[in-house]
Design an enzyme around this catalytic site. Structure first.
Site, mmCIF file in Angstrom:
data_model
loop_
_atom_site.group_PDB
_atom_site.id
_atom_site.type_symbol
_atom_site.label_atom_id
_atom_site.label_comp_id
_atom_site.label_asym_id
_atom_site.label_seq_id
_atom_site.Cartn_x
_atom_site.Cartn_y
_atom_site.Cartn_z
ATOM 1 C CE LYS A 10 -3.505 -2.838 2.027
ATOM 2 N NZ LYS A 10 -4.794 -2.960 2.649
ATOM 3 C CG HIS A 88 -6.569 -3.470 -2.975
ATOM 4 N ND1 HIS A 88 -7.038 -2.652 -1.980
ATOM 5 C CD2 HIS A 88 -6.015 -4.551 -2.360
ATOM 6 C CE1 HIS A 88 -6.767 -3.217 -0.799
ATOM 7 N NE2 HIS A 88 -6.157 -4.354 -1.010
ATOM 8 C CD GLU A 153 -7.711 -8.628 -1.226
ATOM 9 O OE1 GLU A 153 -6.842 -9.075 -0.488
ATOM 10 O OE2 GLU A 153 -7.787 -7.445 -1.555
ATOM 11 N N GLY A 159 -7.716 -5.158 6.451
ATOM 12 C CA GLY A 159 -7.182 -4.184 7.405
ATOM 13 C C GLY A 159 -7.974 -4.109 8.706
ATOM 14 N N GLY A 216 -1.626 -7.444 3.363
ATOM 15 C CA GLY A 216 -1.668 -6.004 3.116
ATOM 16 C C GLY A 216 -0.641 -5.232 3.913
#
Ligand code: PGA
Length: 234
Positions: A10, A88, A153, A159, A216
């Site tokens: 990221k 994403h 995902e 996250g 991530g």
């Protein structure tokens, strides 16, 4: 095929930390196929010095032209990048990208010789019709999928320090795998992404229909990655 570990940094890491990270990951010994997706500005450093596969976090669907701020598959290829993440969740959440955009990028990658890692974002409680509609839109006019890596995902796990139950992951990935196999007569490569940790990575990798995992934010910390690999190799 060896299982795949995609590391999506990221918007993390400063240049001062890039070579420490590259060197630490070069020391890792594993049969896994590691693909590192750093920020664009570090791609050349990673391509030239890392022993692992390198991917971008995004790409634009046009090959060149007046698209300020965008990067194309031909540009990625010209510096030796082999993979790109597409679609994403954060691209949707903050930049309003849709599955139609992902479809365009996917076509550009297949034409431009970049291996696409296509994120299939879904709520963990999405029904099967919703999942197949999303897949059909992403794969519109795509005839074969053997060069594509998919990443399931669940958006409510990204996250969040909240992974789905293993049987829930297995059920959904097996459903996606069977759906794609029926449609394309090819066994798809499907990764799972969303709060993968030391505690659950081995159970996730043990699922037959899962080709690997996508990690991530924490993956920009080399200690975190080396601990994960130690856990896998135990
Ligand atoms: P996370 O992110 O590992 O931080 O949950 C997963 C992802 O970026 O897809």
């Amino acid at each position: 095929m060896n299982k795949i570990l995609v590391l999506n940094h990221k918007m993390n890491m400063l240049y001062d930390d890039v070579y420490d990270y590259i060197n630490q990951l070069n020391n890792i010994s594993t049969d896994m196929n590691i693909i590192i997706c750093p920020s664009y500005i570090y791609l050349t450093d990673f391509v030239n010095h890392s022993d692992w596969g390198i991917g971008s976090q995004n790409v634009y669907h046009e090959a060149n032209g007046a698209y300020t701020g965008e990067i194309s598959t031909t540009q990625l290829r010209s510096i030796g990048v082999e993979y790109s993440l597409l679609g994403h969740y954060e691209r949707t959440k903050y930049f309003h990208e849709s599955e139609v955009d992902t479809n365009q990028k996917l076509k550009a990658c297949l034409e431009g010789n970049i291996i696409p890692i296509v994120c299939l974002q879904a709520q963990s409680n999405d029904d099967k019709k919703t999942l197949t509609n999303k897949l059909d839109t992403i794969l519109e006019d795509i005839d074969h999928i053997e060069f594509i890596i998919f990443a399931y995902e669940p958006t409510d796990a990204i996250g969040q320090n909240k992974t789905l139950q293993i049987d829930q992951i297995e059920e959904t990935c097996t459903f996606i795998s069977e759906y794609l196999q029926n449609k394309y007569h090819t066994r798809p490569n499907i990764l799972y992404g969303g709060s993968v940790t030391n505690d659950n990575i081995n159970d996730i990798l043990a699922i037959d229909t899962i080709a690997g995992t996508l990690i991530g934010e924490k993956s920009s910390n080399y200690q975190y990655v080396t601990n994960l690999i130690d856990q896998i190799e135990k």
